[in-house]
Write a protein that holds these residues in place. Sequence first.
Motif, PDB file in Angstrom:
ATOM      1  N   ALA A  67      86.653 -71.502 -12.855  1.00  0.00           N
ATOM      2  CA  ALA A  67      85.616 -72.417 -13.341  1.00  0.00           C
ATOM      3  C   ALA A  67      85.988 -73.862 -13.110  1.00  0.00           C
ATOM      4  N   ARG A  68      85.014 -74.628 -12.732  1.00  0.00           N
ATOM      5  CA  ARG A  68      85.144 -76.075 -12.770  1.00  0.00           C
ATOM      6  C   ARG A  68      83.881 -76.596 -13.409  1.00  0.00           C
ATOM      7  N   SER A  69      83.842 -77.835 -13.773  1.00  0.00           N
ATOM      8  CA  SER A  69      82.715 -78.343 -14.542  1.00  0.00           C
ATOM      9  C   SER A  69      82.232 -79.653 -13.994  1.00  0.00           C
ATOM     10  N   ARG A  70      80.961 -79.925 -14.180  1.00  0.00           N
ATOM     11  CA  ARG A  70      80.410 -81.225 -13.856  1.00  0.00           C
ATOM     12  C   ARG A  70      79.386 -81.579 -14.915  1.00  0.00           C
ATOM     13  N   ILE A  71      79.220 -82.867 -15.140  1.00  0.00           N
ATOM     14  CA  ILE A  71      78.248 -83.313 -16.135  1.00  0.00           C
ATOM     15  C   ILE A  71      76.859 -83.243 -15.524  1.00  0.00           C
ATOM     16  N   VAL A 130      94.406 -82.126 -25.484  1.00  0.00           N
ATOM     17  CA  VAL A 130      95.068 -81.909 -24.205  1.00  0.00           C
ATOM     18  C   VAL A 130      94.274 -82.523 -23.056  1.00  0.00           C
ATOM     19  N   ASN A 131      92.955 -82.309 -23.032  1.00  0.00           N
ATOM     20  CA  ASN A 131      92.147 -82.676 -21.867  1.00  0.00           C
ATOM     21  C   ASN A 131      91.043 -83.681 -22.153  1.00  0.00           C
ATOM     22  N   GLY A 132      91.032 -84.259 -23.351  1.00  0.00           N
ATOM     23  CA  GLY A 132      89.985 -85.234 -23.664  1.00  0.00           C
ATOM     24  C   GLY A 132      89.971 -86.410 -22.717  1.00  0.00           C
ATOM     25  N   HIS A 133      91.134 -86.761 -22.167  1.00  0.00           N
ATOM     26  CA  HIS A 133      91.207 -87.892 -21.232  1.00  0.00           C
ATOM     27  C   HIS A 133      90.352 -87.662 -19.993  1.00  0.00           C
ATOM     28  N   MET A 134      90.078 -86.396 -19.679  1.00  0.00           N
ATOM     29  CA  MET A 134      89.255 -86.100 -18.509  1.00  0.00           C
ATOM     30  C   MET A 134      87.791 -86.503 -18.725  1.00  0.00           C
ATOM     31  N   LYS A 135      87.415 -86.685 -19.967  1.00  0.00           N
ATOM     32  CA  LYS A 135      86.046 -87.057 -20.295  1.00  0.00           C
ATOM     33  C   LYS A 135      85.940 -88.517 -20.727  1.00  0.00           C
ATOM     34  N   GLU A 170      84.439 -93.289 -10.116  1.00  0.00           N
ATOM     35  CA  GLU A 170      85.283 -92.102 -10.124  1.00  0.00           C
ATOM     36  C   GLU A 170      84.483 -90.862 -10.488  1.00  0.00           C
ATOM     37  N   GLU A 171      84.609 -89.853  -9.689  1.00  0.00           N
ATOM     38  CA  GLU A 171      83.953 -88.575  -9.949  1.00  0.00           C
ATOM     39  C   GLU A 171      85.005 -87.593 -10.457  1.00  0.00           C
ATOM     40  N   ARG A 172      84.931 -87.316 -11.731  1.00  0.00           N
ATOM     41  CA  ARG A 172      85.927 -86.422 -12.325  1.00  0.00           C
ATOM     42  C   ARG A 172      85.243 -85.191 -12.882  1.00  0.00           C
ATOM     43  N   GLU A 173      85.883 -84.063 -12.717  1.00  0.00           N
ATOM     44  CA  GLU A 173      85.366 -82.810 -13.236  1.00  0.00           C
ATOM     45  C   GLU A 173      85.843 -82.621 -14.668  1.00  0.00           C
ATOM     46  N   ILE A 174      84.915 -82.366 -15.557  1.00  0.00           N
ATOM     47  CA  ILE A 174      85.254 -82.167 -16.967  1.00  0.00           C
ATOM     48  C   ILE A 174      85.663 -80.706 -17.167  1.00  0.00           C
TER      49      ILE A 174
END
Length: 944
Positions: A27-31, A130-135, A144-148
């Motif tokens: 899985a990967r995610s996008r907004i 752990v991963n809140g920084h990704m959002k 920047e295009e980052r996957e959530i």
Amino acid sequence: MGWFRAGSSVAKLASRRTLSQGGLYTARSRIVPSQNHYFHTTVFKSKAQSAPVPRPVPLSKLTDSFLDGTSSVYLEELQRAWEADPDSVDESWDNFFRNFVGQAATSPGISGQTIQESMRLLLLVRAYQVNGHMKAKLDPLGLEEREIPDDLDPALYGFTEADLDREFFLGVWRMSGFLSENRPVQTLRSILTRLEQAYCGSIGFEYMNIADREKCNWLRDKIETPTPMQYNRQRREVILDRLIWSTQFENFLATKWTTAKRFGLEGGETLIPGMKEMFDRAADLGVESIVIGMPHRGRLNVLGNVVRKPLRQIFSEFSGGTKPVDEVGLYTGTGDVKYHLGTSYDRPTRGGKRIHLSLVANPSHLEAVDPVVVGKTRAKQYYSNDVDRTKNMAVLIHGDGSFAGQGVVYETLHLSALANYTTGGTIHIVVNNQVAFTTDPRAGRSSQYCTDVAKALNAPIFHVNGDDVEAVVHACELAAEWRQTFHSDVVVDLVCYRRFGHNEIDEPSFTQPKMYKIIRNHPSALQIYQNKLLESGQVMKEDIGWISEKVSKILNEEFLASKDYVPKRRDWLSAYWTGFKSPEQLSRVRNTGVKPEILKNVGKAITTLPDNFKPHRAVKKVYDQRAQMIETGEGLDWAIGEALAFATLLVEGNHVRLSGQDVERGTFSHRHSVLHDQETGEQYCPLDHVIINQNEEMFTVSNSSLSEFGVLGFELGYSMENPNSLVMWEAQFGDFANGAQVIFDQFLSSGESKWLRQTGLVVLLPHGYDGQGPEHSSARLERYLLMSGDNPFVIPEMDPTLRTQIQECNWQVVNVTTPANYFHVLRRQIHREFRKPLIVMSPKNLLRHKDCKSNLSEFDDVQGHPGFDKQGTRFKRLIKDQNMHSDLEEGIRRLVLCSGKVYYELDDERKKNKATDVAICRVEQLCPFPYDLIQRELKRYPSM
């Protein structure tokens, strides 16, 4: 508010489990646009694209505590195990289950809630940690295009939008702030709101990789506060004032010198208020001195606004400056561009204290200054007796491309926890322009963040949006608190942009057209902050105008004063260097011989071992032989000559430090300065016991990490702090020194001329073609001679009363042939009124050569003893032929000049052939070249 991603449901969670068990899915995610932004889309990959999915681990093989649980299957198994036997699970889980059962019994509102739901909620909380920084909203340009990660989707844990107003029990898991034990029951909506505010705002926190739970809990206390962090009006006015100074300084330079290279800070102006608030906070927590290293971008702004170098001096340097007044001790040098220069000042802090700031000069080679700064900081800690390492601190400012790309960054980070190199933590600030010259991040690094290299140290990393000045200040203050609390490294990643090109006359749109189209229309951080304060009503438009006018007035006044500015005596002498002379001042040569009784006493001290200490028998034999050398005064070898130099300097009150790879024993097993008990493993260093109650760091010998660049840079920085120290770096083999070539080229050989900073650093380079192959033979003597400042076409003034040759040369290069001369050249480094780097071609086979011996009388200062000449006992730049000693010798048809071990080979050959008509002179000092002594020798042999 929108929390859930589109298409979220409990069924989705079940389907994911089914698919993941079959290994078909990654899985990967996008907004995507959604009614609720906490729930987001999961995009499925085909089997061909997918990566392997880990299989569940059996319960018997899991040792996680409550804090580390990550699998829902694991949680269900834990619950069943606890119900069967509470003692079968970790104590933290036992506490959770017990408290949950008790809470459910007393709170009707959650009676229908399952333990699994509560635990899944805790996993969702952990996912944010752990991963809140990704959002988090880090990029001020929005490029920047980052996957959530899916971990941040509540649907992954079985929640739907219908659950937002349900109350959930948080248990007794170690929570903080808004998730405290005082509020164990909260709605999902309130929990998600605060998680978003804490972890997904203008700061993204990376810290859950840190193994130490105490450190993680400390950070959670700082991050998960009951209400979002806000500054009061007074603090906001201070921040505004500092941001106006930072912005208008750059604007003023751009107006006055439109075509000058200055490597301005535009786009990252919030660095200045962030640094100033960091230093204020550090001072409040006990820091008294900060050593700063940074690249050229923003350096002038830091010099003027943080370190407080006089603005008129900076402006004068832009205009070309004026010639300094002619005074005694004037130190001019060749100079360097203004954005490489350093300085030091004492400045007041917001809390009413004073703090000393030193900005170390550096070359264009990015990150090369890092170990120099850390070494200088360590030296400051030694000389100020800062044993807790809380009074002196290092701050390094990096670029995003160089922090990820330059190996010396890791070499420096790697020193941070080593006993003889640690400084109690360095604060790293990455000015992340999101472009390196013309290179995009995707071409400049393989990792997601430019700061990922710091994860090797378990250092916390705070990513912060450079347009949010209050967030920048908060991150910088938090970094200072971390450093003073845990005495370890911390990183602030200031995500900003570069408003202009690599320099002000560069065109960035050639390579980043999309980025610079956005930048042209993007408001400055000052404009954004002014609008925020005006909307809040805490600051009026008149207040902003008054501060701007005040800053503008001071800048113009300083500009006018710069036209008449005359530099005073250069500030190259810190307190420890008072009385030391510049190359323009004649310095007298001092004797380096030592009284015989002192030599005997220290010789006994450094050859005596404790009665109950059991060294290796071969080492015991070495020490017995050394004791015999001291007792008889004959046959002293290289190692004892070096040890005597160290010991006599210690007795005189000087600090001695030797580091490098394997220096404690020595590459060639000759030094044995640290002995190891063969039964207990206990270590003993005789040179630690030369004087009564000797400071344990007064003599330091330390095996270093397997690094040349980083460790040599560290020792260089260490040597620059105080002249009353013999600081040495030894290469494992001389040819390995090219791993530190940047330090030799940019600092050691040229630093005094460029930046007016002296150093007496000694570099030992094992040298000699001794059958060990091409990689371990030559120390490249010719390279250091080519880099010398000795003019090969001009013979300088050699009259002893007028000679400044060695002061004007950039360094000394020697190839010594006797233990006594080695002893004297080391002591000469301390016994004179200036400091100069010393490059030693140290021997290999001479360490045990039968003829490479000296008598103790060659070390002393007794008139009539060997080595004592008209001026006393000192280092011999040239050793004349040993066969005859008259001032005029007949019958010599050939004079051979040589250096190093080849002398002994030539002498053996001369003896075999009975070539009495050949004289051999040893040139011990090759740079600066001893013209006067060579001329004297030539005159001795009229028959040639």
